[in-house]
Design an enzyme around this catalytic site. Structure first.
Site, PDB file in Angstrom:
ATOM      1  N   GLU A 179       0.826  -1.213   0.000  1.00  0.00           N
ATOM      2  CA  GLU A 179       0.000   0.000   0.000  1.00  0.00           C
ATOM      3  C   GLU A 179       0.861   1.264   0.000  1.00  0.00           C
ATOM      4  O   GLU A 179       1.227   1.770   1.060  1.00  0.00           O
ATOM      5  CB  GLU A 179      -0.923   0.018   1.234  1.00  0.00           C
ATOM      6  CG  GLU A 179      -1.848   1.228   1.258  1.00  0.00           C
ATOM      7  CD  GLU A 179      -2.653   1.365   2.553  1.00  0.00           C
ATOM      8  OE1 GLU A 179      -2.221   0.849   3.590  1.00  0.00           O
ATOM      9  OE2 GLU A 179      -3.702   2.018   2.512  1.00  0.00           O
ATOM     10  N   LYS A 221      -2.671  -2.118  -2.963  1.00  0.00           N
ATOM     11  CA  LYS A 221      -3.697  -1.244  -2.373  1.00  0.00           C
ATOM     12  C   LYS A 221      -3.305   0.182  -2.709  1.00  0.00           C
ATOM     13  O   LYS A 221      -2.254   0.665  -2.300  1.00  0.00           O
ATOM     14  CB  LYS A 221      -3.764  -1.447  -0.856  1.00  0.00           C
ATOM     15  CG  LYS A 221      -4.777  -0.525  -0.179  1.00  0.00           C
ATOM     16  CD  LYS A 221      -5.236  -1.083   1.160  1.00  0.00           C
ATOM     17  CE  LYS A 221      -6.157  -0.108   1.858  1.00  0.00           C
ATOM     18  NZ  LYS A 221      -6.834  -0.709   3.010  1.00  0.00           N
TER      19      LYS A 221
END
Ligand code: 13P
Length: 333
Positions: A179, A221
């Protein structure tokens, strides 16, 4: 490279069409901010209640494939003594764990940060696996500021940290979610957000490949690509969809198992609308869905208000929000 089919099975389960991932991985300090919204003190018993409402909501498994937990929640249980990871597994939801330990200043690079948490990570993964975790999350933080920020150096060091984390996760049969969050706060334009996100993702995927991470067992992500929250001209869902998909097509190899979105401080409605607009652009090389935290939890917190008599209403609000995001992930809103 030897292929690890366990990783693919987990990634496939997480990316089942019409489902998304609930990011309930607030640290205990951040869980305190959620409890503040319902006027409860940040104490273990209230954090347990908050998490229990989320994880035990009837039918949440229709719309949620995985839940990311925090260290204290994967070790915690319901009031009746059932471990949270077992609650999720019994519903067919894959338990996940946030493993990074937050950010520290990147010395010499004003305003930039690097994520910590690689020490003893293999041992931590072995323990989390025994506790039921089958996927994990590591977040790096990218802030857009004056011309110089983010620097190539900060993007590179964070990409190396993400790659090392992903290697260790995959060796432990755990699917890594990487992420690199491009922060929404700021006065940057949509164009700047697109340039920065594209560059960050290009550096990240180049680094993942250099370090022989198996992209088929890895989930990205990402932030949606949108103008900063204080920029004069706010971005429409169609503009967000076009910029976000252009960015992915310029930077994310097709081998990547899938892409999930953080909500990044956008309102629940806006996060859902943007996701719907992205899905409406048609089929992409990767499954794309949601992995929101605030945009899923806010309506539930409002309905709960910290009162035991509202628990059912809170769970209904939560499941309704997840259902809306499920529809949005299919472009059906
Ligand atoms: P938000 O959806 O609240 O941005 O959180 C997602 C997340 O996982 C942040 O690390």
């Amino acid at each position: 490279m030897k292929k690890n089919t366990k990783l693919y099975e987990t990634a496939t389960a997480l990316l089942e069409p019409g489902k998304g991932i609930l990011a309930a991985d607030e640290s205990d300090a951040t869980a305190g901010k959620r409890l503040d919204m319902v006027h409860l003190p940040n104490e273990p018993e209230h954090r347990r209640d908050f998490r229990e409402i989320l994880f035990t909501a009837p039918d949440i498994e229709k719309y949620v494939s995985g839940v990311i937990m925090y260290d204290s929640s994967i070790r915690n249980s319901t009031k009746d003594g059932m471990p949270f990871a077992d609650v999720l597994t019994a519903k067919g939801i894959v338990p996940g764990i946030k493993v990074d330990l937050g950010v520290r200043d990147l010395e010499g690079f004003k305003g930039e940060v690097v994520t910590q948490g690689l020490d003893n990570l293999a041992e931590r993964f072995a323990e989390y696996y025994d506790l039921g975790a089958r996927f994990a999350k590591w977040r790096s933080v990218i802030t857009i500021d004056e011309d110089e920020t983010p620097t190539e150096q900060s993007l590179k060091i964070n990409a190396i940290m993400l790659a090392r984390y992903a290697q260790i996760a995959q060796a432990a049969d755990i699917v890594p979610i990487v992420e690199p969050e491009v922060i929404h706060a700021g006065d940057h334009s949509l164009e700047r957000a697109e340039l920065v996100t594209t560059k960050a993702l290009q550096i990240l995927f180049q680094t993942l490949l250099e370090y022989r991470v198996d992209l088929s067992g890895l989930i990205l992500k990402s932030s949606m690509v949108l103008a900063g929250d204080s920029y004069s001209d706010q971005t429409s869902p169609e503009e967000v969809a076009q910029a976000t998909l252009r960015t992915f097509h310029m930077s994310v190899p097709h081998a990547c198992a899938g892409i999930v979105f953080l909500s990044g401080g956008q309102s629940p409605e806006r996060s859902t609308q943007n996701l719907n607009a992205i899905a409406k652009m048609g089929e992409q090389p990767w499954p794309i869905t949601f992995s929101f935290s605030r945009a899923i939890e806010e309506p539930m917190l409002k309905a709960w208000g910290g009162k035991p008599e509202n628990v059912q209403a809170a769970q209904e609000a939560l499941v309704k929000t997840c259902e809306q995001n499920s529809l949005a992930s299919l472009g059906k809103l």
